[in-house]
Design an enzyme around this catalytic site. Structure first.
Site, PDB file in Angstrom:
ATOM      1  N   ARG A  32     -42.094  78.675  -7.184  1.00 39.26           N
ATOM      2  CA  ARG A  32     -40.567  78.576  -6.972  1.00 39.26           C
ATOM      3  C   ARG A  32     -39.785  77.343  -6.576  1.00 39.26           C
ATOM      4  O   ARG A  32     -40.287  76.608  -5.655  1.00 39.26           O
ATOM      5  CB  ARG A  32     -40.425  79.641  -5.797  1.00 39.26           C
ATOM      6  CG  ARG A  32     -38.714  80.096  -5.553  1.00 39.26           C
ATOM      7  CD  ARG A  32     -38.796  80.986  -4.604  1.00 39.26           C
ATOM      8  NE  ARG A  32     -37.644  82.170  -5.159  1.00 39.26           N
ATOM      9  CZ  ARG A  32     -36.923  82.914  -4.489  1.00 39.26           C
ATOM     10  NH1 ARG A  32     -36.845  82.714  -3.099  1.00 39.26           N
ATOM     11  NH2 ARG A  32     -36.127  83.817  -4.967  1.00 39.26           N
ATOM     12  N   TYR A  84     -38.713  73.282   2.450  1.00 40.84           N
ATOM     13  CA  TYR A  84     -39.957  73.571   3.052  1.00 40.84           C
ATOM     14  C   TYR A  84     -41.018  72.455   2.454  1.00 40.84           C
ATOM     15  O   TYR A  84     -40.539  71.631   1.674  1.00 40.84           O
ATOM     16  CB  TYR A  84     -40.732  74.960   2.922  1.00 40.84           C
ATOM     17  CG  TYR A  84     -39.443  75.952   3.648  1.00 40.84           C
ATOM     18  CD1 TYR A  84     -39.265  75.634   4.979  1.00 40.84           C
ATOM     19  CD2 TYR A  84     -39.133  76.880   2.872  1.00 40.84           C
ATOM     20  CE1 TYR A  84     -38.352  76.737   5.346  1.00 40.84           C
ATOM     21  CE2 TYR A  84     -38.342  77.842   3.696  1.00 40.84           C
ATOM     22  CZ  TYR A  84     -37.820  77.796   4.693  1.00 40.84           C
ATOM     23  OH  TYR A  84     -37.046  78.715   5.267  1.00 40.84           O
ATOM     24  N   GLN A 122     -46.419  85.111  -1.789  1.00 44.59           N
ATOM     25  CA  GLN A 122     -46.006  83.802  -1.883  1.00 44.59           C
ATOM     26  C   GLN A 122     -46.750  83.005  -0.708  1.00 44.59           C
ATOM     27  O   GLN A 122     -46.700  83.547   0.329  1.00 44.59           O
ATOM     28  CB  GLN A 122     -44.671  83.933  -1.585  1.00 44.59           C
ATOM     29  CG  GLN A 122     -43.883  82.642  -1.842  1.00 44.59           C
ATOM     30  CD  GLN A 122     -42.325  82.570  -1.135  1.00 44.59           C
ATOM     31  OE1 GLN A 122     -42.406  82.631  -0.194  1.00 44.59           O
ATOM     32  NE2 GLN A 122     -41.474  82.050  -2.193  1.00 44.59           N
ATOM     33  N   GLY A 167     -32.672  90.649  -4.562  1.00 43.86           N
ATOM     34  CA  GLY A 167     -33.096  90.441  -3.228  1.00 43.86           C
ATOM     35  C   GLY A 167     -32.544  91.474  -2.215  1.00 43.86           C
ATOM     36  O   GLY A 167     -32.850  92.593  -2.009  1.00 43.86           O
TER      37      GLY A 167
END
Length: 382
Positions: A239, A192, A105, A335
């Site tokens: 994502r 982000y 990622q 997760g």
């Protein structure tokens, strides 16, 4: 022909580009802050952690910052230095030896950072000079010691710097392939940098990167095109974290809630469809009683995107079955459950008990709460 029910489909192989995934159970990106210092270098402990979970259909690493300014939390790994690339090679080799597939990622936090984490303690960078609120960063306060802190005031990027960032994403993708990764995922969620360009709440630019939704999606378009040029479209995932309700938890953990999230993210998905990316990942809220994505949105995404769709966010076999039965998704991230259960696919398939998560060991530290969770077969032998 035998028709499998939704629960059975979870354990069946599926195709992702040129790859054959052994099941639809995915290790999603999970920040663990275990890189070696100085240098934020992946290490043998991280290689062991990922290799333990190689029975997943696909592993996606924790976010790896594409450049020094991309860091917002202490001890997270990078993917820009030769030492980091060599460290990631330990990880990919270990996963491949166990028959697994692993994507990196690619991450840039933008304004969600602190001057102490930035080169020369300069201000973080962002589309616009707007400080992040309702979120904390994690800074180093001593050897193996850290503390939460308020993000620092960012400065706005120039157009020249934006173009340079596009090149940095491309270089990070190239570095990932050099390190042995099978593909990459672009982190465009959680408030982000890419999310900051997309959002009406953080992008107040008046040039070609701001204003209209088309302009706010331009940075996403350019970095995706640049990364595809390096690794191939079928080896790229993207994502998002589309939020439809605003709560304190949303702002802290998932980022930004648009005035029209449906229109914003369907447009983003249509853009990705036009570039034929390999998969789309949608992160959902994962705390108790968190709101789920509306079915109308899931259906619109499915109609707009012909590739593989991944969902993650407190998924259980039952929740997976609902989404699969409606044809809305294809693979699913587990997760915290995967953190505590390195052999999660086997446990789910055999309906065996799950280890409990030790939340105090999620970030930083060593092997405790990282590589010491027992396998089901270990428990059986005691």
């Amino acid at each position: 022909m035998t028709v499998l029910n939704a629960n059975e489909q979870l354990f069946q192989p599926m195709t992702l580009g040129a790859y054959k995934l052994k099941n639809r159970i995915i290790l999603p990106p999970l920040t663990r802050s275990r890189s070696s210092q100085p240098g934020n270098i992946p290490n043998a402990l991280m290689a062991e952690y990922y290799a333990q979970r190689a029975s997943a259909g696909l592993l996606i690493t924790e976010g790896a910052q594409i450049e020094p300014r991309g860091q917002g939390y202490a001890w997270t790994p990078g993917i820009y230095s030769d030492e980091q690339i060599a460290g990631w090679k330990l990880v990919t080799d270990a996963v491949h030896e166990q028959g697994g597939l692993i994507f990196a990622q690619l991450w840039h936090v933008g304004r969600v950072s602190h001057t102490s984490l930035q080169p020369n303690e300069e201000a973080p960078i962002a589309p616009s000079a707007v400080r992040a609120d309702a979120v904390k960063v994690f800074i180093e306060t001593g050897v193996n010691e850290g503390a939460l802190a308020e993000p620092s005031e960012p400065r706005a990027l120039s157009i020249v710097e934006i173009h340079e960032l596009v090149g940095l994403y491309a270089q990070a993708a190239k570095n990932a392939i050099t390190a042995g990764f099978d593909g990459v995922e672009l982190h465009c969620a959680n408030g982000y940098l890419v999310n900051q360009f997309i959002s009406e709440h953080t992008n107040f630019r008046t040039d070609e990167y701001g204003g209209s939704l088309e302009n706010r999606l331009r940075f996403l378009k350019e970095i995706t095109e640049a990364v595809i040029a390096e690794v191939g479209a079928d080896k790229v995932g993207v994502r998002f974290a589309p939020l439809f309700e605003s709560t304190k938890e949303d702002r802290i953990y998932l980022g930004l809630v648009e005035s029209d999230p449906h229109a914003t993210y369907v447009a983003a998905v249509e853009l990705l469809e036009s570039m034929s990316v390999g998969y789309l990942s949608l992160a959902e809220a994962d705390w108790d009683n968190a709101p789920e994505l509306p079915d109308t949105f899931r259906d619109a995404v499915r109609e707009a995107f012909s590739g593989v769709i991944m969902y993650a966010g407190k998924y259980t076999k039952e929740k997976v079955a609902r989404v699969l039965s409606k044809g809305q998704g294809d693979m699913f991230g587990f997760g915290r459950t995967f953190i505590a259960n390195p052999d999660l696919p086997q446990r789910l398939a055999l309906q065996q008990p799950l280890n409990s998560l030790d939340a105090t060991t999620l970030f930083g530290g060593g092997m405790i709460g990282y590589t010491d969770y027992p396998y089901f077969t270990d428990v059986e032998s005691i």
